[in-house]
Enzyme design. Structure first.
Site, short mmCIF file in Angstrom:
data_model
loop_
_atom_site.label_atom_id
_atom_site.label_comp_id
_atom_site.label_asym_id
_atom_site.label_seq_id
_atom_site.Cartn_x
_atom_site.Cartn_y
_atom_site.Cartn_z
N LYS A 10 -17.70 -6.20 15.90
CA LYS A 10 -18.14 -7.32 15.14
C LYS A 10 -19.54 -7.73 15.82
CE LYS A 10 -13.52 -9.28 14.00
NZ LYS A 10 -13.15 -10.48 14.37
N TYR A 50 -11.38 -9.84 4.26
CA TYR A 50 -10.40 -10.81 4.59
C TYR A 50 -9.98 -11.56 3.64
CZ TYR A 50 -12.28 -10.05 9.30
OH TYR A 50 -12.62 -9.74 10.58
N ASN A 113 -14.37 -12.91 18.41
CA ASN A 113 -13.37 -12.12 19.28
C ASN A 113 -13.86 -10.70 19.37
OD1 ASN A 113 -12.68 -11.58 16.60
ND2 ASN A 113 -10.60 -12.44 16.68
N HIS A 116 -12.56 -5.97 15.38
CA HIS A 116 -11.36 -5.94 14.29
C HIS A 116 -10.66 -4.74 14.43
CE1 HIS A 116 -9.10 -5.75 10.46
NE2 HIS A 116 -9.31 -4.71 10.35
N GLU A 127 -8.18 0.18 4.60
CA GLU A 127 -9.45 -0.29 5.41
C GLU A 127 -10.26 0.98 5.55
OE1 GLU A 127 -8.26 -2.82 8.84
OE2 GLU A 127 -7.64 -4.20 7.37
P1 IDP Z 1 -6.80 -10.39 13.41
O1 IDP Z 1 -8.58 -10.24 13.61
O2 IDP Z 1 -6.24 -10.61 15.03
O3 IDP Z 1 -5.97 -9.45 12.74
P2 IDP Z 1 -6.72 -12.18 11.36
O4 IDP Z 1 -5.87 -13.39 11.35
O5 IDP Z 1 -6.50 -11.11 10.47
O6 IDP Z 1 -6.72 -11.87 12.85
O7 IDP Z 1 -7.97 -12.99 11.13
C1 IDP Z 1 -8.96 -12.08 11.03
C2 IDP Z 1 -10.19 -12.77 11.68
O8 IDP Z 1 -10.73 -14.08 11.21
C3 IDP Z 1 -10.22 -13.02 13.30
O9 IDP Z 1 -10.34 -11.91 14.07
C4 IDP Z 1 -11.32 -14.07 13.41
O10 IDP Z 1 -12.41 -13.45 13.64
C5 IDP Z 1 -11.11 -14.84 12.47
N1 IDP Z 1 -10.21 -16.05 12.43
C6 IDP Z 1 -8.64 -16.08 12.26
N2 IDP Z 1 -8.29 -17.22 12.35
C7 IDP Z 1 -9.21 -17.94 12.95
C8 IDP Z 1 -9.38 -19.43 13.12
O11 IDP Z 1 -8.37 -19.96 13.25
N3 IDP Z 1 -10.58 -19.98 13.30
C9 IDP Z 1 -11.59 -19.03 13.26
N4 IDP Z 1 -11.58 -17.84 12.92
C10 IDP Z 1 -10.53 -17.44 12.66
MG MG Z 2 -5.96 -9.33 10.86
#
Ligand code: IDP
Ligand code: MG
Length: 156
Positions: A10, A50, A113, A116, A127
């Site tokens: 990212k 997303y 974070n 992905h 994907e």
């Molecule tokens: P993942 O990346 O661990 O699979 P997902 O729930 O699929 O998690 O969410 C995709 C991305 O959306 C996350 O990696 C993060 O960057 C963002 N995200 C998810 N939940 C939150 C939140 O509560 N606050 C801000 N960003 C979030």
């Molecule tokens: Mg995810």
């Protein structure tokens, strides 16, 4: 089962100059890089990728974050690669991600974070097709394969 999964480095990892270190972790683990390229994501692609988050309050912020710089997309292959890479990735909220995971070691945020990773073989296939053309995925084999796996692990 031999699998290929999608990883996105990212914008947070590009800005923080972590791309090499993160790719190196997958290489060190014994995973194979089957495809790799830099690209700029746009809102349409991100609304697909997303789709499960479009109605969340943080979605506009996530779009800004994911379009801040180009990303590096990687197709990563190995036996049970989807689950293995997810485990190496760690929990979504980097502050809760275990030390030793990529998010646990390199980031402090739920949004920022660093990577992905696909969460199931079904989503990995969807994907990979979203981010790569078939001819961008290379089906070579690592010369180290006999040192990475027992023969029966490759035939299951
Ligand atoms: P993942 O990346 O661990 O699979 P997902 O729930 O699929 O998690 O969410 C995709 C991305 O959306 C996350 O990696 C993060 O960057 C963002 N995200 C998810 N939940 C939150 C939140 O509560 N606050 C801000 N960003 C979030
Ligand atoms: Mg995810």
């Amino acid at each position: 089962m031999m699998e290929t999964t999608l990883v996105i480095l990212k914008p947070s990892s590009i800005q923080r100059a972590l791309a090499g270190k993160i790719l190196s972790r997958f290489e060190q683990k014994g995973l194979r890089i089957a495809g790799l390229k830099m690209m700029m994501l746009d809102e349409n692609l991100l609304r697909e990728h997303y789709a499960h988050l479009v109605d969340r309050p943080f979605f506009p912020s996530l779009i800004l974050s994911m379009t801040a710089t180009p990303v590096i997309v990687a197709a990563i292959s190995g036996v049970e690669a989807v689950q293995t890479v997810r485990q190496m990735t760690g929990a979504t909220n980097s502050r809760k991600a275990l030390p030793g995971t990529i998010r646990g070691d390199f980031s402090m945020s739920g949004q920022e974070n660093v990577i992905h990773a696909s969460d199931s073989p079904e989503n990995a296939a969807i994907e990979l097709a979203r981010f790569f053309c078939p001819e961008e995925l290379y089906d070579y084999s690592l010369i180290s394969t006999p040192s990475l796996y027992a023969p029966d692990e490759l035939t299951r």
